[in-house]
Design a protein around this motif. Structure first.
Motif, PDB file in Angstrom:
ATOM      1  N   SER A   1       0.157  -0.970  -0.026  1.00  0.00           N
ATOM      2  CA  SER A   1       0.152   0.074   0.117  1.00  0.00           C
ATOM      3  C   SER A   1       0.862   1.327   0.261  1.00  0.00           C
ATOM      4  O   SER A   1       0.530   2.297  -0.600  1.00  0.00           O
ATOM      5  CB  SER A   1      -1.025  -0.116   1.354  1.00  0.00           C
ATOM      6  OG  SER A   1      -1.864  -0.690   1.090  1.00  0.00           O
TER       7      SER A   1
ATOM      8  N   SER B   1      -4.274  -2.864   0.602  1.00  0.00           N
ATOM      9  CA  SER B   1      -5.388  -2.858   1.050  1.00  0.00           C
ATOM     10  C   SER B   1      -5.309  -1.844   1.537  1.00  0.00           C
ATOM     11  O   SER B   1      -7.133  -1.337   2.579  1.00  0.00           O
ATOM     12  CB  SER B   1      -5.356  -4.271   1.673  1.00  0.00           C
ATOM     13  OG  SER B   1      -4.295  -4.476   1.917  1.00  0.00           O
TER      14      SER B   1
ATOM     15  N   GLU C   1      -7.179   1.436   3.617  1.00  0.00           N
ATOM     16  CA  GLU C   1      -8.222   1.658   3.475  1.00  0.00           C
ATOM     17  C   GLU C   1      -8.334   3.265   2.864  1.00  0.00           C
ATOM     18  O   GLU C   1      -9.215   3.927   2.407  1.00  0.00           O
ATOM     19  CB  GLU C   1      -8.889   1.766   5.018  1.00  0.00           C
ATOM     20  CG  GLU C   1     -10.353   2.423   5.254  1.00  0.00           C
ATOM     21  CD  GLU C   1     -10.886   2.237   6.454  1.00  0.00           C
ATOM     22  OE1 GLU C   1     -12.011   2.389   6.738  1.00  0.00           O
ATOM     23  OE2 GLU C   1     -10.125   2.112   7.821  1.00  0.00           O
TER      24      GLU C   1
ATOM     25  N   SER D   1      -9.217   3.991  -0.451  1.00  0.00           N
ATOM     26  CA  SER D   1     -10.545   4.308  -0.853  1.00  0.00           C
ATOM     27  C   SER D   1     -11.040   5.420  -1.252  1.00  0.00           C
ATOM     28  O   SER D   1     -12.536   5.908  -1.907  1.00  0.00           O
ATOM     29  CB  SER D   1     -11.486   3.339  -0.610  1.00  0.00           C
ATOM     30  OG  SER D   1     -11.130   2.185  -0.117  1.00  0.00           O
TER      31      SER D   1
ATOM     32  N   ARG E   1      -8.720  -1.568  -7.218  1.00  0.00           N
ATOM     33  CA  ARG E   1      -7.972  -2.955  -6.204  1.00  0.00           C
ATOM     34  C   ARG E   1      -8.674  -3.590  -6.535  1.00  0.00           C
ATOM     35  O   ARG E   1     -10.692  -3.576  -6.378  1.00  0.00           O
ATOM     36  CB  ARG E   1      -7.749  -2.724  -5.004  1.00  0.00           C
ATOM     37  CG  ARG E   1      -8.503  -2.288  -4.174  1.00  0.00           C
ATOM     38  CD  ARG E   1      -7.939  -1.902  -2.907  1.00  0.00           C
ATOM     39  NE  ARG E   1      -8.562  -0.759  -1.845  1.00  0.00           N
ATOM     40  CZ  ARG E   1      -8.389  -0.505  -0.330  1.00  0.00           C
ATOM     41  NH1 ARG E   1      -6.886  -0.019  -0.556  1.00  0.00           N
ATOM     42  NH2 ARG E   1      -9.147   0.383  -0.519  1.00  0.00           N
TER      43      ARG E   1
ATOM     44  N   SER F   1     -11.071  -3.364   1.534  1.00  0.00           N
ATOM     45  CA  SER F   1      -9.432  -2.576   1.751  1.00  0.00           C
ATOM     46  C   SER F   1      -9.812  -3.182   3.314  1.00  0.00           C
ATOM     47  O   SER F   1     -10.620  -4.023   3.468  1.00  0.00           O
ATOM     48  CB  SER F   1     -10.814  -0.985   1.358  1.00  0.00           C
ATOM     49  OG  SER F   1     -11.462  -0.880   2.992  1.00  0.00           O
ATOM     50  N   ASP F   2      -8.925  -2.749   4.227  1.00  0.00           N
ATOM     51  CA  ASP F   2      -8.794  -2.885   5.448  1.00  0.00           C
ATOM     52  C   ASP F   2      -9.797  -2.672   6.296  1.00  0.00           C
ATOM     53  O   ASP F   2      -9.792  -3.442   7.065  1.00  0.00           O
ATOM     54  CB  ASP F   2      -7.060  -2.320   5.656  1.00  0.00           C
ATOM     55  CG  ASP F   2      -5.928  -2.863   5.601  1.00  0.00           C
ATOM     56  OD1 ASP F   2      -6.063  -4.467   5.071  1.00  0.00           O
ATOM     57  OD2 ASP F   2      -4.866  -2.506   5.412  1.00  0.00           O
TER      58      ASP F   2
ATOM     59  N   ASN G   1       1.150   1.347   5.154  1.00  0.00           N
ATOM     60  CA  ASN G   1       0.304   0.411   5.478  1.00  0.00           C
ATOM     61  C   ASN G   1       0.292   0.107   6.812  1.00  0.00           C
ATOM     62  O   ASN G   1      -0.822  -0.190   6.902  1.00  0.00           O
ATOM     63  CB  ASN G   1       1.026  -0.647   4.342  1.00  0.00           C
ATOM     64  CG  ASN G   1       0.058  -2.037   4.053  1.00  0.00           C
ATOM     65  OD1 ASN G   1      -1.580  -2.121   3.925  1.00  0.00           O
ATOM     66  ND2 ASN G   1      -0.250  -3.035   4.337  1.00  0.00           N
TER      67      ASN G   1
ATOM     68  N   SER H   1      -6.658   1.461  11.531  1.00  0.00           N
ATOM     69  CA  SER H   1      -8.199   1.041  11.466  1.00  0.00           C
ATOM     70  C   SER H   1      -8.562  -0.585  12.162  1.00  0.00           C
ATOM     71  O   SER H   1      -9.496   0.014  12.660  1.00  0.00           O
ATOM     72  CB  SER H   1      -8.097   0.662   9.931  1.00  0.00           C
ATOM     73  OG  SER H   1      -9.338  -0.721   9.969  1.00  0.00           O
TER      74      SER H   1
ATOM     75  N   ASN I   1     -15.636   3.091  -4.534  1.00  0.00           N
ATOM     76  CA  ASN I   1     -14.397   3.551  -4.469  1.00  0.00           C
ATOM     77  C   ASN I   1     -13.371   2.489  -4.855  1.00  0.00           C
ATOM     78  O   ASN I   1     -11.940   3.467  -4.745  1.00  0.00           O
ATOM     79  CB  ASN I   1     -14.724   3.386  -2.567  1.00  0.00           C
ATOM     80  CG  ASN I   1     -15.213   4.126  -1.653  1.00  0.00           C
ATOM     81  OD1 ASN I   1     -15.148   5.210  -2.163  1.00  0.00           O
ATOM     82  ND2 ASN I   1     -15.801   2.921  -1.151  1.00  0.00           N
TER      83      ASN I   1
ATOM     84  N   ASP J   1     -12.880  -0.091  -4.921  1.00  0.00           N
ATOM     85  CA  ASP J   1     -13.184  -1.417  -4.550  1.00  0.00           C
ATOM     86  C   ASP J   1     -13.447  -2.957  -5.236  1.00  0.00           C
ATOM     87  O   ASP J   1     -14.503  -2.631  -5.322  1.00  0.00           O
ATOM     88  CB  ASP J   1     -12.586  -1.867  -3.062  1.00  0.00           C
ATOM     89  CG  ASP J   1     -12.284  -0.587  -2.430  1.00  0.00           C
ATOM     90  OD1 ASP J   1     -11.298  -0.491  -2.517  1.00  0.00           O
ATOM     91  OD2 ASP J   1     -13.020  -0.472  -1.062  1.00  0.00           O
TER      92      ASP J   1
END
Length: 922
Positions: free
Chosen positions: A148, A171, A173, A176, A186, A190-191, A219, A226, A463, A465
């Motif tokens: 990331s 991944s 977040e 996004s 991606r 996402s995370d 990352n 998160s 987003n 994703d």
């Protein structure tokens, strides 16, 4: 399989491969021409070598070949070749240029600059423009990067020309955010979903005291942030956070690994560790943890949850249990066939493949313990020389054994997503011409892409994703080898686990056997009490207080019983319905009081019978006659009857009836007795002034009716405006006492006060007549009766005010019975005694004689009192003779009295007919 096991570390630790970058072409790792070229960014090496001083702006060589990332580049190549061999793009071929980022942002930025260079530019120059709408770069889209942190930097650069970037592995977040990363897509969640899944696993397993280790890069930091938010929202506490340097070349790396291991060992209550790190970081950490005999539950992030090179570490089983989340995999059969035929592919345009073959040839025949020495002593020249002296070895089963299906699937989806977007752009265009469309037009098409993969619809959300699921991976030892098995699927949209069979579910639930809490779980009946610790997960368990309960484990607070009709003891898991109390018919005290009331009724009826049988006797006549006696006895009967309304379940009717019936009945009784007292006083009074006053007052029927009527009005107003009602008394724990609320204490007091006022007047009148003839002296007994009434009610007031419970009505019954019995007995029992036991005095002649004697004495006293006395003396001397001598037939008799210092005074004696008149008046 044994071959695979010792060979994996060879690629993990890596060999220093120094392919010098003399030109831009040397910088490319793998390439293939095509009508439309797609770029690729993969961290095929995990470390970039840093030269000694002086530092120059030169792109450095990389080390530590990553076999798993190499497989991702092969997946991209395989997908492009498959598309080119299909009808998806109708004759338009895809080419590729894949670059090695070496897990470094600077190396990735250099690759991205080449992506931005103008198509067919001989110098690979990037032109500066204010408007890139018609600018045609050398590539149309980019797949990558692996991490990331690298994707963030590259995406900002690619956003300058809005070149689509589709990552199969980044991944974070933050990616996004379409404002900061407008061209980033991606093919993984996402995370946010991963950290939520981790938190869900932790909560499901009953853990709340955990440690987190992350890489100190974008990352790792974003993943930690998160996860921290998700953990806080679900009452999961992070005991410690350890950040390891992002680069292995960092001089503090090994020191910080040692510090992290010390922290894990020290925190004995932390048995669950969440790890957000790159694979080579995890490898270093786990080797050190195995040395220290650390045994925990490790929760793996998607970056390393399926890493074969980690699962084949010697003694990996000693670390404990490893469970993680991996990207959803697909059908790998086509890719595995591609790998079997990989040795037939030319290596001229694929430096990664060439390097892999060289490593395989050099290290294939070495035992594991000699492997590190072999790698550390190899330079570029030694490696090339060794390769020349050895036969090339190829083992396609080694590549198949190291496949991480989630990353291969996400890489394949990224290629197909771009291919479908290109297909949309090529509907009405000649896409063999590279300038047929620009990257930003492809970007708009990519947002709308929808295609089917493995019978599932694939598309990007707003987003950028893909909302795919996660595979829950559990590392299990099978036949002496650590196998990575899928035990469940995590649905990111529903936020729940889906199990394929009960056996896998059992393996998943076995995780709950491990405890990882700061404090012991609070049992039902207890609640958490926060201690001085800053963590909410560290607490003491205390019992729920009375009238509170908890029915679950680890409750933050106890629930209060729903309403006042329920109660709970200390340390309770439920509420119990309160027992309803009231004075029941079967209560021994109620039975006793009812017997007293019943006896009183019997006594009233007995007196009534006695008086009825002796209707014409002087005693009965002297009592006011049978009518008055009946009224008084009837009121006594009603008073005794009113006590039954104080017993059993209170109702609205009982509450209203009992006080009104008692008050009116008692008022009627006192009113009649008041008239009797007034009549007796009138009959035996010799004071003319008093007689005149008493004659004016003596109106029996109007007076009784008026006195009773006033009480009726009081009770009526009471019942209309502030009527008594049934209420529940909760003053006693665990019990509800049903009782009557009088509605208005003032009205209740006025009713009793009015009775007391009448009783007091009656008492005054009776007290004045206390010296009347002894055998028939009702006034004396009425006085005693009123005294008993006053004493009873004076005592009642404080007792009633301080008593509560179901026996409160009994207090009022007692005072009613005492006052009723007192007046009844004092009024009628002396007369009944005379009627039954002294019948000789219950004759007209005896009565006349007694009254005559009393009247004679009273008349003499009155006459003497009317004599004018000397101003110096007002006392009488005793009469000269003991009795006044009167002639039987004479009208007047004479008595002589001597006033001191004065001559004799003669007084008159009351005539006989006057005595008879007074008797008849009585």
């Amino acid at each position: 399989m044994a071959f695979v096991s010792f060979l994996v570390p060879c690629f993990v630790i890596g060999i220093d491969i120094a392919f010098s970058c003399q030109s831009a072409v040397d910088f490319v790792g793998a390439s293939s021409p095509g009508d439309i070229v797609i770029g690729g960014l993969f961290a095929v090496h995990s470390e970039m070598l840093h030269p000694e001083d002086p530092i120059k702006p030169v792109i450095q060589n990389c080390a530590s070949f990553e076999i798993q990332v190499f497989l991702q580049t092969l997946a991209m190549i395989h997908a492009i070749e498959t598309i080119n061999n299909s009808t998806l793009l109708s004759g338009v071929t895809l080419g590729y240029e894949i670059y090695d980022t070496c897990a470094e942002v600077t190396k990735a930025m250099a690759s991205a600059l080449r992506f931005l260079s103008k198509f067919n530019s001989s110098e690979d120059a990037v032109e500066f423009k204010c408007n890139y709408s018609n600018y045609i770069p050398r590539i149309k889209a980019v797949i990558g990067a692996s991490y990331s942190e690298v994707s963030m930097a590259v995406s900002r650069l690619l956003a300058l020309q809005l070149i689509p970037q589709v990552s199969p592995a980044s991944s974070a977040e933050i990616l996004s955010d379409k404002i900061r990363f407008p061209s980033f897509f991606r093919t993984i969640p996402s995370d946010f979903h991963q950290t939520r899944a981790m938190t869900h696993l932790i909560c499901e397993s009953g853990w709340n005291w955990i440690g987190v280790i992350a890489t100190d890069d974008d990352n790792g930091r974003f993943a930690l942030e998160s996860f921290g938010v998700q953990a806080m929202a679900n009452n999961v506490c992070i005991a410690f956070k350890e950040m390891l340097p992002a680069y292995l070349s960092d001089s503090t790396f090994h020191t910080k690994v040692d510090h992290a291991i010390e922290k894990i060992v020290k925190e004995t209550r932390v048995n669950v560790i969440v790890v957000f790190m790159r694979q080579f970081h995890v490898l270093k950490l786990f080797k050190k943890a195995i040395e220290r005999n650390v045994n925990k539950i490790w929760i793996a992030s998607d970056n390393w949850s399926a890493a074969v090179k980690i699962s084949t570490i010697p003694n990996i089983r000693q670390l404990g249990t490893i469970v993680g989340f991996g990207f959803k995999s697909g059908d790998m059969s086509s890719f595995q066939n591609f790998l079997r035929n990989l040795h037939e592919k030319p290596t001229k345009n694929n430096k990664f493949l060439r390097e892999y073959i060289m490593l395989l040839s050099v290290c294939a025949n070495l035992e594991y313990h000699d492997f590190q020495t072999c790698i550390s002593n190899q330079s570029q020249d030694d490696l090339l020389e060794d390769v020349e002296n050895k036969h090339q070895i190829w083992r396609d089963d080694f590549l198949n054994a190291n496949i991480e299906p989630g990353f291969i699937q996400s890489t394949t989806l990224a290629v197909y997503a771009i291919a479908h977007a290109i297909k949309g752009q090529c509907k009405n265009r000649n896409c063999k011409d590279p300038s047929a469309f620009t990257p930003w037009e492809l970007l708009e098409e990519l947002k709308k892409v929808v295609f089917i993969d493995d019978d599932k619809e694939v598309k990007f959300d707003s987003n950028g994703d893909m909302s795919t699921s996660y595979d829950v991976l559990l590392w299990k030892e099978i036949d002496g080898h650590m196998e990575i098995t899928t035990v469940a699927e995590y649905d990111a949209e529903k936020g729940d686990f889906i199990f394929e069979d009960e056996e896998k579910k059992k393996d998943f639930l076995d995780l709950k056997k491990v405890q990882s809490t700061c404090s012991q779980h609070c049992r039902p009946g207890q609640m958490k009490k926060v201690t001085e610790s800053p963590h909410t997960c560290c607490y003491e368990c205390v019992y729920c207080p009375e009238n509170h309960y908890s029915n679950l484990t680890d409750m933050d607070y106890c629930y209060r019983c729903n309403n006042k009709t329920y109660w709970a003891p200390i340390n309770s898991t439920t509420c119990y319905k309160k027992t309803i109390y009231f004075l029941t018919w079967t209560d021994w005290f109620a039975v006793f009081l009812l017997l007293l009331s019943a006896f009183g009724v019997v006594l009233v009826l007995s007196i009534c019978v006695i008086f009825t049988k002796n209707l014409n006797t002087p005693v009965v006549k002297a009592s006011g006659g049978l009518t008055v006696c009946y009224i008084i006895l009837f009121s006594h009967f009603l008073i005794f009857l009113s006590t039954i309304f104080f017993i059993d379940v209170p109702t609205e009717f009982k509450c209203k009836t009992r006080q009104a019936l008692f008050g009116i009945s008692f008022t009627l009784c006192i009113s009649c007795i008041l008239m009797k007292s007034l009549k007796i006083l009138l009959a035996f009074s010799f004071d003319p002034k008093l007689q005149n006053f008493l004659k004016c007052m003596y109106k029996p029927i109007p007076t009784v009716a008026t006195c009773t009527g006033i009480q009726v009005i009081i009770c009526t107003f009471w019942l209309i405006f502030r009527t008594p009602f049934v209420t529940q008394n909760f003053s006693i724990p665990r019990v509800i006492i049903l009782e009557c609320n009088e509605g208005s204490i003032v009205a209740f007091g006025i009713m009793l006060g009015y009775i007391a006022a009448l009783a007091f007047i009656c008492f005054i009148f009776a007290f004045k007549g206390r010296k009347l003839p002894e055998n028939y002296n009702e006034a004396k007994f009425i006085t005693f009766g009123m005294l008993i009434y006053f004493i009873a009610w004076i005592v009642f007031i404080p007792v009633y005010a301080t008593t509560f419970g179901k026996y409160l009505p009994a207090v009022e019954i007692i005072v009613v019975l005492i006052s009723n019995y007192g007046i009844l007995c004092c009024t009628f029992l002396p007369k009944c005694y005379i009627i039954i036991y002294k019948q000789e005095t219950n004759t007209k002649s005896a009565f006349l004689k007694m009254v005559y004697t009393y009247s004679s004495k009273s008349a003499g006293s009155v006459t003497v009192s009317q004599v004018s006395l000397d101003s110096k003396s007002s006392s009488f001397r005793a009469p000269i003779s003991d009795s006044c001598k009167t002639d039987k037939n004479s009208v007047n008799g004479n008595c002589q009295f001597q006033v001191p210092g004065q001559p004799l005074i003669k007084g008159k004696v009351l005539p006989k007919n006057a005595a008879r008149k007074r008797v008849s008046s009585i």
